[in-house]
Design an enzyme around this catalytic site. Structure first.
Site, PDB file in Angstrom:
ATOM      1  N   ASP A   2       0.816  -1.321  -0.016  1.00  0.00           N
ATOM      2  CA  ASP A   2       0.025  -0.038  -0.008  1.00  0.00           C
ATOM      3  C   ASP A   2       0.820   1.059  -0.164  1.00  0.00           C
ATOM      4  OD1 ASP A   2      -2.284   1.380  -0.055  1.00  0.00           O
ATOM      5  OD2 ASP A   2      -2.666   1.556   2.137  1.00  0.00           O
ATOM      6  N   HIS A  19       2.884   2.441  -9.007  1.00  0.00           N
ATOM      7  CA  HIS A  19       2.872   0.786  -9.003  1.00  0.00           C
ATOM      8  C   HIS A  19       3.960   0.252  -9.701  1.00  0.00           C
ATOM      9  CE1 HIS A  19      -1.236   1.323  -7.617  1.00  0.00           C
ATOM     10  NE2 HIS A  19      -1.730   1.851  -8.622  1.00  0.00           N
ATOM     11  N   SER A  47      -6.821  -6.364  -5.519  1.00  0.00           N
ATOM     12  CA  SER A  47      -7.823  -6.920  -4.787  1.00  0.00           C
ATOM     13  C   SER A  47      -9.003  -6.920  -5.982  1.00  0.00           C
ATOM     14  CB  SER A  47      -8.178  -5.984  -3.615  1.00  0.00           C
ATOM     15  OG  SER A  47      -8.720  -4.959  -3.923  1.00  0.00           O
ATOM     16  N   ASN A  50     -10.151  -3.618  -6.115  1.00  0.00           N
ATOM     17  CA  ASN A  50      -9.556  -2.849  -7.118  1.00  0.00           C
ATOM     18  C   ASN A  50     -10.039  -2.572  -8.551  1.00  0.00           C
ATOM     19  OD1 ASN A  50      -6.130  -3.739  -5.454  1.00  0.00           O
ATOM     20  ND2 ASN A  50      -7.442  -1.937  -5.011  1.00  0.00           N
ATOM     21  N   ARG A 161       1.693  -4.548   6.988  1.00  0.00           N
ATOM     22  CA  ARG A 161       0.910  -3.688   5.958  1.00  0.00           C
ATOM     23  C   ARG A 161       1.926  -2.177   6.059  1.00  0.00           C
ATOM     24  NH1 ARG A 161      -5.320  -2.224   4.634  1.00  0.00           N
ATOM     25  NH2 ARG A 161      -4.676  -0.534   3.491  1.00  0.00           N
TER      26      ARG A 161
HETATM   27  C1  FPP Z   1      -1.874  -0.285  -3.206  1.00  0.00           C
HETATM   28  O1  FPP Z   1      -1.503   1.044  -3.326  1.00  0.00           O
HETATM   29  C2  FPP Z   1      -1.468  -0.969  -4.389  1.00  0.00           C
HETATM   30  C3  FPP Z   1      -2.248  -1.613  -5.393  1.00  0.00           C
HETATM   31  C4  FPP Z   1      -3.528  -1.440  -5.818  1.00  0.00           C
HETATM   32  C5  FPP Z   1      -1.527  -1.993  -6.477  1.00  0.00           C
HETATM   33  C6  FPP Z   1      -0.200  -2.885  -6.271  1.00  0.00           C
HETATM   34  C7  FPP Z   1       0.384  -3.319  -7.610  1.00  0.00           C
HETATM   35  C8  FPP Z   1       1.660  -3.428  -7.953  1.00  0.00           C
HETATM   36  C9  FPP Z   1       2.766  -2.977  -7.075  1.00  0.00           C
HETATM   37  C10 FPP Z   1       2.140  -3.945  -9.258  1.00  0.00           C
HETATM   38  C11 FPP Z   1       1.717  -5.042  -9.635  1.00  0.00           C
HETATM   39  C12 FPP Z   1       2.833  -6.139  -9.335  1.00  0.00           C
HETATM   40  C13 FPP Z   1       3.037  -7.268  -9.373  1.00  0.00           C
HETATM   41  C14 FPP Z   1       4.285  -7.848  -8.957  1.00  0.00           C
HETATM   42  C15 FPP Z   1       1.957  -8.228 -10.138  1.00  0.00           C
HETATM   43  P1  FPP Z   1      -2.626   2.150  -3.581  1.00  0.00           P
HETATM   44  O2  FPP Z   1      -2.557   2.417  -4.859  1.00  0.00           O
HETATM   45  O3  FPP Z   1      -3.951   1.776  -2.861  1.00  0.00           O
HETATM   46  O4  FPP Z   1      -1.829   3.409  -2.935  1.00  0.00           O
HETATM   47  P2  FPP Z   1      -2.591   4.516  -2.021  1.00  0.00           P
HETATM   48  O5  FPP Z   1      -3.139   4.207  -0.944  1.00  0.00           O
HETATM   49  O6  FPP Z   1      -1.303   5.567  -1.670  1.00  0.00           O
HETATM   50  O7  FPP Z   1      -3.248   5.425  -3.092  1.00  0.00           O
END
Ligand code: FPP
Length: 215
Positions: A2, A19, A47, A50, A161
């Site tokens: 996150d 990301h 998720s 998402n 987390r």
């Molecule tokens: C949460 O941060 C992160 C995600 C919803 C996506 C995570 C995905 C990756 C790291 C890329 C995919 C990688 C692989 C290896 C398959 P957020 O976007 O909720 O952050 P925020 O809370 O700051 O908005």
């Protein structure tokens, strides 16, 4: 993983840049976990909820999954890291499913740490799919555990987390019953080995009783 979006916004970058950085950090942390003797590392990459994000962000995350799969097919044997995907992968296009099945084939002949990537994963969705998989057979803790995406994988000892929020957000609901939890304000793209070591240290100071009494 996150905090990717906030990491990017702080730098005036689009969320997908966060990301992309997050995916790089995952690769580095997986190697560090392996070197420190971790046997299973599970990350929450995408998720079921998402899917409600803007289409371009969803597309960017799927694109990173594709890149990660292609790189893994090249590298996982050399790195000694097995790969397993958890979640409802039926939403993925056939090309992705072929790449996933290639990583499964390679994983079968690699020994070493197992990295589990949760994609289109939701803890509640997993429980519902597991109950359906039982198809009317007796529901016990054992039968349900064996019908989960995580069948055969030990329950997590430690759940970390990053990103400052203090909630599970539908991650490994069944499996985390007795997981120790560590919450850190570090945004995932800034997460380093020292954050990992700090979380491991906090874990060693916990007194795990699993509902029993202190020994
Ligand atoms: C949460 O941060 C992160 C995600 C919803 C996506 C995570 C995905 C990756 C790291 C890329 C995919 C990688 C692989 C290896 C398959 P957020 O976007 O909720 O952050 P925020 O809370 O700051 O908005």
């Amino acid at each position: 993983m996150d905090g990717n979006g906030r990491w990017a916004s702080k730098r005036g970058l689009p969320r997908h840049a966060g990301h992309a950085k997050g995916a790089e950090v995952f690769r580095r942390i997986a190697t560090e976990c392996k070197e420190m003797g971790v046997e299973y590392l599970t990350v929450y990459a995408f998720s079921t909820e998402n899917n409600s994000r803007p289409e371009d962000e969803v597309k960017a995350i799927w694109g990173l999954l594709r890149k990660y799969l292609l790189e893994s097919i090249e590298k996982m044997e050399k790195d000694g890291i097995r790969l397993k995907f958890l979640g409802d992968l039926d939403i993925l296009p056939p090309e992705y499913l072929e790449l996933v099945s290639k990583t499964n084939e390679i994983s079968a002949r690699v020994s070493g740490m197992q990295a589990n990537v949760c994609f289109n994963y939701g803890g509640r969705d997993e429980i519902v799919r597991a109950v359906k998989r039982l198809g009317g057979a007796e529901v016990t803790e054992k039968s349900l555990s064996d019908a989960m995406d995580t069948a055969g994988i030990p329950d997590p000892d430690l759940l970390i987390r990053p990103g400052g929020e203090k909630r599970l957000s539908n991650f490994l609901l069944w499996q985390s019953a007795y997981a120790e939890m560590v919450f850190t304000d570090t945004l995932w793209p800034d997460f380093t080995k020292s954050d990992l070591v700090a979380a491991f240290k906090e874990y060693t100071e916990r007194n795990r009783r699993f509902g029993g009494v202190k020994s």
